[in-house]
Design a protein around this motif. Structure first.
Motif, PDB file in Angstrom:
ATOM      1  N   ASP A 136       0.818  -1.212   0.000  1.00 29.71           N
ATOM      2  CA  ASP A 136       0.000   0.000   0.000  1.00 29.71           C
ATOM      3  C   ASP A 136       0.851   1.260   0.000  1.00 29.71           C
ATOM      4  O   ASP A 136       1.835   1.381   0.715  1.00 29.71           O
ATOM      5  CB  ASP A 136      -0.899  -0.009   1.244  1.00 29.71           C
ATOM      6  CG  ASP A 136      -1.748   1.244   1.343  1.00 29.71           C
ATOM      7  OD1 ASP A 136      -2.732   1.322   0.605  1.00 29.71           O
ATOM      8  OD2 ASP A 136      -1.406   2.133   2.137  1.00 29.71           O
ATOM      9  N   LEU A 137       0.455   2.234  -0.843  1.00 32.15           N
ATOM     10  CA  LEU A 137       1.086   3.562  -0.875  1.00 32.15           C
ATOM     11  C   LEU A 137      -0.020   4.589  -1.068  1.00 32.15           C
ATOM     12  O   LEU A 137       0.068   5.467  -1.918  1.00 32.15           O
ATOM     13  CB  LEU A 137       2.082   3.663  -2.047  1.00 32.15           C
ATOM     14  CG  LEU A 137       3.561   3.503  -1.732  1.00 32.15           C
ATOM     15  CD1 LEU A 137       4.376   3.600  -3.008  1.00 32.15           C
ATOM     16  CD2 LEU A 137       4.041   4.530  -0.726  1.00 32.15           C
ATOM     17  N   SER A 138      -1.063   4.466  -0.260  1.00 28.09           N
ATOM     18  CA  SER A 138      -2.278   5.232  -0.524  1.00 28.09           C
ATOM     19  C   SER A 138      -2.539   6.350   0.475  1.00 28.09           C
ATOM     20  O   SER A 138      -3.597   6.964   0.450  1.00 28.09           O
ATOM     21  CB  SER A 138      -3.487   4.287  -0.545  1.00 28.09           C
ATOM     22  OG  SER A 138      -3.788   3.840   0.766  1.00 28.09           O
ATOM     23  N   GLY A 139      -1.608   6.606   1.386  1.00 30.66           N
ATOM     24  CA  GLY A 139      -1.845   7.626   2.387  1.00 30.66           C
ATOM     25  C   GLY A 139      -3.001   7.300   3.307  1.00 30.66           C
ATOM     26  O   GLY A 139      -3.636   8.181   3.876  1.00 30.66           O
ATOM     27  N   GLY A 140      -3.292   6.004   3.424  1.00 30.36           N
ATOM     28  CA  GLY A 140      -4.359   5.550   4.297  1.00 30.36           C
ATOM     29  C   GLY A 140      -5.694   5.322   3.624  1.00 30.36           C
ATOM     30  O   GLY A 140      -6.670   4.986   4.276  1.00 30.36           O
ATOM     31  N   ARG A 141      -5.734   5.484   2.292  1.00 26.29           N
ATOM     32  CA  ARG A 141      -7.027   5.374   1.593  1.00 26.29           C
ATOM     33  C   ARG A 141      -7.596   3.964   1.642  1.00 26.29           C
ATOM     34  O   ARG A 141      -8.803   3.787   1.815  1.00 26.29           O
ATOM     35  CB  ARG A 141      -6.855   5.824   0.138  1.00 26.29           C
ATOM     36  CG  ARG A 141      -8.115   5.659  -0.690  1.00 26.29           C
ATOM     37  CD  ARG A 141      -7.992   6.275  -2.056  1.00 26.29           C
ATOM     38  NE  ARG A 141      -9.075   5.832  -2.919  1.00 26.29           N
ATOM     39  CZ  ARG A 141      -9.280   6.271  -4.159  1.00 26.29           C
ATOM     40  NH1 ARG A 141      -8.475   7.183  -4.674  1.00 26.29           N
ATOM     41  NH2 ARG A 141     -10.277   5.795  -4.882  1.00 26.29           N
ATOM     42  N   ALA A 142      -6.766   2.957   1.479  1.00 26.81           N
ATOM     43  CA  ALA A 142      -7.259   1.568   1.508  1.00 26.81           C
ATOM     44  C   ALA A 142      -6.125   0.682   1.991  1.00 26.81           C
ATOM     45  O   ALA A 142      -5.301   0.243   1.202  1.00 26.81           O
ATOM     46  CB  ALA A 142      -7.734   1.123   0.126  1.00 26.81           C
ATOM     47  N   THR A 143      -6.060   0.450   3.280  1.00 27.63           N
ATOM     48  CA  THR A 143      -4.906  -0.199   3.893  1.00 27.63           C
ATOM     49  C   THR A 143      -5.084  -1.705   4.028  1.00 27.63           C
ATOM     50  O   THR A 143      -5.083  -2.252   5.130  1.00 27.63           O
ATOM     51  CB  THR A 143      -4.630   0.422   5.278  1.00 27.63           C
ATOM     52  OG1 THR A 143      -5.845   0.350   6.044  1.00 27.63           O
ATOM     53  CG2 THR A 143      -4.225   1.872   5.149  1.00 27.63           C
ATOM     54  N   TYR A 144      -5.196  -2.411   2.918  1.00 29.26           N
ATOM     55  CA  TYR A 144      -5.291  -3.857   2.946  1.00 29.26           C
ATOM     56  C   TYR A 144      -4.664  -4.409   1.685  1.00 29.26           C
ATOM     57  O   TYR A 144      -4.464  -3.676   0.726  1.00 29.26           O
ATOM     58  CB  TYR A 144      -6.747  -4.321   3.048  1.00 29.26           C
ATOM     59  CG  TYR A 144      -7.615  -3.889   1.889  1.00 29.26           C
ATOM     60  CD1 TYR A 144      -7.756  -4.690   0.761  1.00 29.26           C
ATOM     61  CD2 TYR A 144      -8.274  -2.655   1.901  1.00 29.26           C
ATOM     62  CE1 TYR A 144      -8.542  -4.287  -0.309  1.00 29.26           C
ATOM     63  CE2 TYR A 144      -9.056  -2.246   0.847  1.00 29.26           C
ATOM     64  CZ  TYR A 144      -9.187  -3.061  -0.246  1.00 29.26           C
ATOM     65  OH  TYR A 144      -9.963  -2.652  -1.317  1.00 29.26           O
TER      66      TYR A 144
END
Length: 260
Positions: A252-260
């Motif tokens: 994940d490299l989403s800044g917390g958008r979808a942490t799975y």
């Protein structure tokens, strides 16, 4: 202090290498000692990228949706260098930003052709060659490695996004391709992973409207786009011997958008 990785004498291929994200990834690989082949369909942008990146960069004009051309290119790199250690499937196009009922079938198909089918063709050709090359002894792990494949997917491949059906579907497919190939090559010493970035400040991000940009930013808990250098640093680790037991992993490299 930044982590340092030794990729001296490694041979890498970065598709979409003339774009902002591709250049950033190539720069990180070259700084670590790798020789990087930039594959891109844009001849002028490739020349500019090689001039910017310097001695460690090589250019190859290539349409990754052309199966025969991809096979020839992979064989040429293998013949020139004797092996291929790293493949970064980065090439991609955004496509139409419209609800699905307003999209054009040929545009949807083009996005899938580049983002998914093109990555499949490159993976097919390169992994086939990686499997034939001798494994390298490593100072990091007792288990010899033949190569690393890193697929640049997207957070949209995990959760989808309105008005981006083609792009989201193509990146979801790339995640499934990652997991499948990782299982097929697990005993070959080939590590296959994927990265799922949120939007980065690249030419692709500049294609979207201000309204769309605000919508995307509103979905990221950290409240900003990912920096190219942040993607490159993760790809660097995933391309190194330090990544030796994470095959099939989706990072994940989403800044917390979808942490799975």
């Amino acid at each position: 202090m930044r982590a340092r990785y030794d990729l001296a004498d490694r041979i890498a291929i970065v598709t979409g290498g003339a774009g902002g994200l591709g250049r950033g990834i190539a720069h990180a690989l070259i700084e670590a000692g790798a020789i990087v082949e930039l594959w891109d369909a844009d001849c002028a942008a490739l020349a500019d990228a090689v001039a910017e990146l310097g001695e460690g960069a090589r250019a190859r004009v290539l349409d990754i949706t052309d199966a025969a051309a991809v096979e020839v290119a992979a064989q040429a790199v293998f013949k020139d260098h004797g092996r291929i250690d790293i493949l970064v499937n980065n090439a991609g196009v955004l496509g139409e930003v419209k609800p699905v009922w307003e999209t054009m079938p040929e545009n949807f198909q083009r996005v899938l052709q580049v983002n998914l089918f093109g990555s499949y063709l490159v993976t097919r050709a390169v992994v086939g060659l990686m499997r034939r090359q001798p494994a390298r002894a490593s100072a990091i792990t007792l288990h010899p490695l033949r190569g690393h494949v890193v697929n640049i997917a997207s957070i949209q491949g995990k959760e989808g996004m309105a008005k981006a059906a083609a792009y989201s579907a193509s990146k979801a497919g790339l995640l499934a391709l990652t997991k499948s190939v990782a299982k097929e090559t697990a005993l070959d010493g080939i590590i296959v992973t994927a990265v799922t970035p949120a939007a980065a400040e690249t030419a692709m991000a500049r294609e979207i409207s201000a309204e769309r940009r605000a919508d995307i930013l509103g979905r990221i808990p950290m409240g900003r786009f990912v920096e190219v250098e942040e993607v490159a640093r993760l790809v660097l680790w995933l391309s190194s011997d330090e990544c030796s037991f994470s095959t099939g992993g989706i990072f994940d490299l989403s800044g917390g958008r979808a942490t799975y």
